[in-house]
Design a protein around this motif. Structure first.
Motif, PDB file in Angstrom:
ATOM      1  N   GLU A 142      -4.167   4.808   3.318  1.00 28.98           N
ATOM      2  CA  GLU A 142      -3.161   4.344   4.486  1.00 28.98           C
ATOM      3  C   GLU A 142      -3.142   5.334   5.325  1.00 28.98           C
ATOM      4  O   GLU A 142      -2.644   5.016   6.620  1.00 28.98           O
ATOM      5  CB  GLU A 142      -2.380   3.541   3.997  1.00 28.98           C
ATOM      6  CG  GLU A 142      -1.187   2.551   5.044  1.00 28.98           C
ATOM      7  CD  GLU A 142       0.102   2.400   4.390  1.00 28.98           C
ATOM      8  OE1 GLU A 142       0.668   1.399   5.025  1.00 28.98           O
ATOM      9  OE2 GLU A 142       0.976   3.153   3.770  1.00 28.98           O
ATOM     10  N   ASP A 148      -3.266  -0.446   5.790  1.00 31.12           N
ATOM     11  CA  ASP A 148      -2.610  -1.661   5.613  1.00 31.12           C
ATOM     12  C   ASP A 148      -2.148  -1.882   4.579  1.00 31.12           C
ATOM     13  O   ASP A 148      -2.730  -2.476   3.731  1.00 31.12           O
ATOM     14  CB  ASP A 148      -2.069  -2.421   6.152  1.00 31.12           C
ATOM     15  CG  ASP A 148      -2.446  -1.122   8.080  1.00 31.12           C
ATOM     16  OD1 ASP A 148      -2.022  -0.304   8.173  1.00 31.12           O
ATOM     17  OD2 ASP A 148      -2.378  -2.046   9.064  1.00 31.12           O
ATOM     18  N   LEU A 149      -1.151  -1.607   3.765  1.00 35.53           N
ATOM     19  CA  LEU A 149      -0.774  -1.442   2.716  1.00 35.53           C
ATOM     20  C   LEU A 149       0.513  -2.599   3.589  1.00 35.53           C
ATOM     21  O   LEU A 149       1.706  -2.261   4.444  1.00 35.53           O
ATOM     22  CB  LEU A 149      -0.060  -0.682   1.849  1.00 35.53           C
ATOM     23  CG  LEU A 149      -1.022   0.099   1.231  1.00 35.53           C
ATOM     24  CD1 LEU A 149      -0.956   1.762   0.607  1.00 35.53           C
ATOM     25  CD2 LEU A 149      -2.021  -0.617   0.224  1.00 35.53           C
ATOM     26  N   ILE A 162      -2.334  -4.368  -0.370  1.00 35.79           N
ATOM     27  CA  ILE A 162      -3.518  -4.537   0.624  1.00 35.79           C
ATOM     28  C   ILE A 162      -3.557  -5.426   1.716  1.00 35.79           C
ATOM     29  O   ILE A 162      -3.192  -6.827   1.118  1.00 35.79           O
ATOM     30  CB  ILE A 162      -4.626  -4.263   0.278  1.00 35.79           C
ATOM     31  CG1 ILE A 162      -5.016  -3.171  -1.324  1.00 35.79           C
ATOM     32  CG2 ILE A 162      -5.827  -3.553   1.855  1.00 35.79           C
ATOM     33  CD1 ILE A 162      -6.094  -2.628  -0.952  1.00 35.79           C
ATOM     34  N   ASN A 165      -7.851  -4.347   5.643  1.00 35.06           N
ATOM     35  CA  ASN A 165      -9.000  -3.786   5.283  1.00 35.06           C
ATOM     36  C   ASN A 165      -9.585  -3.501   5.941  1.00 35.06           C
ATOM     37  O   ASN A 165     -11.169  -4.568   6.160  1.00 35.06           O
ATOM     38  CB  ASN A 165      -9.133  -4.275   3.636  1.00 35.06           C
ATOM     39  CG  ASN A 165     -10.499  -3.359   2.749  1.00 35.06           C
ATOM     40  OD1 ASN A 165     -10.503  -2.530   3.509  1.00 35.06           O
ATOM     41  ND2 ASN A 165     -10.673  -3.891   1.903  1.00 35.06           N
TER      42      ASN A 165
END
Length: 261
Positions: A142, A148-149, A162, A165
């Motif tokens: 990330e 992106d988390l 997640i 992705n």
């Protein structure tokens, strides 16, 4: 008492005083590689203080805490604080850290590409299957714009966090010790330094992406909470934090492993 008996008593007392006291044994668990190597350097210095360090090596991250909590070990030295916190929370262990040890910046390795940006659409990426080390790799991805988390997930990040992705990476969770073996079968893998070194990888030059040396993942010595104030704990920590051991770490690992003290 006769002179002969008195002489015998004096000789016996002298012999007893000349006999070294039996060393107190400290059974400590560690993973093979740097953790165990550093403890081998600690061992002879600690012996001078009357403590025999018995080092038991474990190939996974679960048994050393189980063995410590059950009393089969007196201490262990293999894990960072977030992992210990997770184990205590999930398993109810009455164990805690008493000192920091070293930091192993985790790296992402690949036999397929030389740059993280070159990972293809749908690339298979192996990560450790334990909660904190797996999350560590996800955070590293990330931080470099590859995933992106969930906001604020921090060191507890998991595959379920997640939320974006873009290149549709396939994240494959594998036992941390086995990741070097599966490296040929994936496009990249996040491998802990100790397991990378055992597999003959160079933790400084081989990763296509490497974690910043500063962060929350400094490793610790853990003991049972009931033992934290024992004299042997102080002796162990003092020797580990000595200048001799710092020099050993710096000269042996050449920057792949960093002293925390």
């Amino acid at each position: 008492m006769t002179i002969k008996a008195l002489s015998s008593a004096v000789l016996l007392a002298t012999a007893l005083l000349a006999t070294p006291a039996l060393a107190e044994t400290i059974r400590i668990g560690a993973t093979p590689g740097p953790h165990a190597q550093i403890l081998e350097a600690v061992k002879p210095i600690l012996a001078e203080q009357g403590y025999e360090l018995e080092i038991l090596e474990f190939s996974d991250y679960v048994i050393p805490n189980e063995a410590l909590a059950s009393g089969d070990l007196n201490a262990n030295s293999f894990q960072h604080q977030p992992y210990l916190d997770n184990q205590v929370r999930d398993r109810g262990y009455a164990i805690e850290s008493v000192a920091t040890t070293v930091n192993f910046p985790i790296g992402i390795y690949s036999d397929k590409v030389e740059n993280i940006a070159d990972l293809p659409e749908g690339a298979k990426i192996g990560i450790p299957n334990d909660p904190t080390n797996g999350g560590r790799v996800l955070l590293l991805l990330e931080d470099n714009g590859l995933l992106d988390l969930t906001d604020g997930v921090g060191t507890a990040a998991s595959v379920a966090d997640i939320i974006d992705n873009p290149k549709n990476f396939e994240i494959i969770e594998v036992d941390a010790a086995q990741l070097p073996r599966v490296l040929p079968d994936v496009d990249a893998a996040g491998i802990n330094t100790n397991f990378a070194e055992q597999a003959g990888l160079d933790p400084i030059n081989d990763p296509i992406l490497r974690e910043d040396a500063k962060g929350p993942y400094v490793n610790v010595i853990a003991v049972r909470s009931e033992d934290k104030d024992q004299p042997w704990v102080k002796a162990l920590v003092d020797v580990y934090h000595s200048d001799e051991i710092r020099t050993f770490v710096e000269t042996t690992f050449n920057g792949a492993v960093l002293a925390s003290w």
